[in-house]
Design a protein around this motif. Structure first.
Motif, PDB file in Angstrom:
ATOM      1  N   VAL A  10       0.847  -1.192   0.000  1.00  0.00           N
ATOM      2  CA  VAL A  10       0.000   0.000   0.000  1.00  0.00           C
ATOM      3  C   VAL A  10       0.886   1.247   0.000  1.00  0.00           C
ATOM      4  O   VAL A  10       2.049   1.210   0.410  1.00  0.00           O
ATOM      5  N   ARG A  11       0.301   2.341  -0.449  1.00  0.00           N
ATOM      6  CA  ARG A  11       0.933   3.652  -0.286  1.00  0.00           C
ATOM      7  C   ARG A  11       0.293   4.346   0.905  1.00  0.00           C
ATOM      8  O   ARG A  11      -0.914   4.220   1.142  1.00  0.00           O
ATOM      9  N   HIS A  16      -3.715   3.714   0.479  1.00  0.00           N
ATOM     10  CA  HIS A  16      -4.380   3.612  -0.820  1.00  0.00           C
ATOM     11  C   HIS A  16      -3.470   2.859  -1.782  1.00  0.00           C
ATOM     12  O   HIS A  16      -2.361   2.465  -1.436  1.00  0.00           O
ATOM     13  N   ASP A  17      -3.930   2.641  -2.996  1.00  0.00           N
ATOM     14  CA  ASP A  17      -3.174   1.925  -4.036  1.00  0.00           C
ATOM     15  C   ASP A  17      -2.773   0.518  -3.582  1.00  0.00           C
ATOM     16  O   ASP A  17      -1.656   0.062  -3.843  1.00  0.00           O
ATOM     17  N   CYS A  52      -2.165  -3.307  -3.592  1.00  0.00           N
ATOM     18  CA  CYS A  52      -1.943  -4.306  -4.635  1.00  0.00           C
ATOM     19  C   CYS A  52      -1.385  -5.588  -4.026  1.00  0.00           C
ATOM     20  O   CYS A  52      -0.735  -5.567  -2.979  1.00  0.00           O
ATOM     21  N   ASP A  55       9.141   4.441  -5.536  1.00  0.00           N
ATOM     22  CA  ASP A  55       8.990   3.281  -4.650  1.00  0.00           C
ATOM     23  C   ASP A  55      10.272   2.462  -4.714  1.00  0.00           C
ATOM     24  O   ASP A  55      10.654   1.978  -5.779  1.00  0.00           O
ATOM     25  N   TYR A  85       5.771   2.129  -9.196  1.00  0.00           N
ATOM     26  CA  TYR A  85       5.220   1.478  -8.007  1.00  0.00           C
ATOM     27  C   TYR A  85       5.309  -0.035  -8.139  1.00  0.00           C
ATOM     28  O   TYR A  85       5.001  -0.606  -9.183  1.00  0.00           O
TER      29      TYR A  85
END
Length: 320
Positions: A18-19, A33-34, A36, A251, A291
């Motif tokens: 996550v971010r 958020h984000d 994956c 990242d 990312y």
């Protein structure tokens, strides 16, 4: 000439990433958020690079007997990685890596090693047989996110086949002294180099000293990865500083793995150590510009282009 083989032994993880907009620890609960889900782990990332750079790539490691095993292996299978060397740890979960990426891109990871640390005699023997069946040209890349005894047996098996061994020494406290003479190359970051040599790495001269110490302990090539994305290489001709490229970090997840994987690939292809170091720096620098780990990894053309510029700016730190 047979197709070169990159053997990758070590951690195979299911990544949950996550971010976050605040640095971890700044408050009790962080909004993220984000999200994956990815395939991760040092050996996994190295194997993926081997396949995408056009070589036969064989992954050696352990996953659990749970649903996360497919998350850890699915994208590797699709990329053409040979996963027949991955065995299942019965009754154990697949390793899980939980990753938070703050605005500065410097990731924070919590790793549950799970199946990575669950090796029995049968799994170890199967791994050794895979190495012993491998024909040259080949290179074995190992990390210590699996038991030290497994790594040592793999390195000895590779040495018996004249297969060079490249070590990413994470975790450094798992690196036994008897492993170092079995190695062709080692790629610690500064904290790992400090743990292996007992001296803090504060500047380029310290990094050069650490690389020389590792060579004195039996390693042919020592390459210390620097925090700014560059490296200091000692392959017996003195210390060479390869500076970082100019990139905007998004990242840092998997950047060190990209360095070691592409460094090993360059050596496998017969490139000189200084060129391999530039390839590693280029791969690590490019890996931080997007990312995720594997989704951010560069291709061969991108690495070659940046590495040529980096070699132009490389400088010797002492007399050759």
């Amino acid at each position: 000439m047979p197709r070169p083989t990159l053997l990758s032994l070590g951690s195979i993880n299911a990544d949950f990433q996550v971010r976050v907009d605040q640095p971890p620890g700044s408050q009790e609960t962080l909004l993220a958020h984000d999200f994956c889900r990815l395939a991760g782990g040092k050996a996994s990332n190295t194997a993926w690079l081997g396949a995408t750079f056009g070589h036969r790539s064989l992954l050696l490691g352990r996953v659990g007997d749970d649903e996360l095993a497919e998350q850890a292996l699915g994208s590797l299978r699709e990329a053409g990685v040979d996963i027949t060397g991955v065995t299942q740890a019965k009754g154990e979960p697949t390793a899980v890596s939980m990753i938070m990426v703050p605005p500065d891109g410097k990731k924070h990871i919590v790793l549950a090693t799970n199946a990575n640390d669950c090796w029995d005699d049968s799994a170890t023997a199967a791994m050794v047989r895979q190495i012993e069946r491998t024909e040259s040209p080949a290179c074995l890349v190992v990390n210590c996110e699996v038991p030290a005894a497994v790594v040592l047996q793999a390195a000895k098996a590779a040495r018996g086949k004249d297969i060079p061994v490249v070590l990413d020494p994470s975790f450094p406290d798992r690196v036994p002294d008897e492993l170092l003479p079995c190695l062709y190359a080692v790629t610690p970051n500064t904290s790992e180099a400090q743990a292996l040599t007992g001296r803090e790495i504060q500047n380029l001269q310290d990094a050069a000293w650490a690389a020389r110490q590792l060579r004195d302990r039996g390693v042919r090539i020592a390459c210390v990865k620097l925090g700014d994305g560059g490296c200091v290489l000692d392959a017996g001709e003195g210390a060479l500083h390869v500076p970082p490229g100019e990139v905007r970090p998004i990242d840092s997840t998997g950047a060190g793995d990209a360095f070691t994987g592409v460094f090993a690939i360059a050596l496998l292809e017969g490139r000189e150590p200084h060129e391999a170091a530039a390839w590693g720096v280029a791969a690590a620098n490019l890996a931080v510009t997007a990312y995720g780990s594997k989704p951010a990894y560069p291709d061969r053309q991108q690495v070659c282009s940046m590495a040529a510029h980096l070699l132009h700016d490389a400088r010797w730190l002492d007399e050759r």
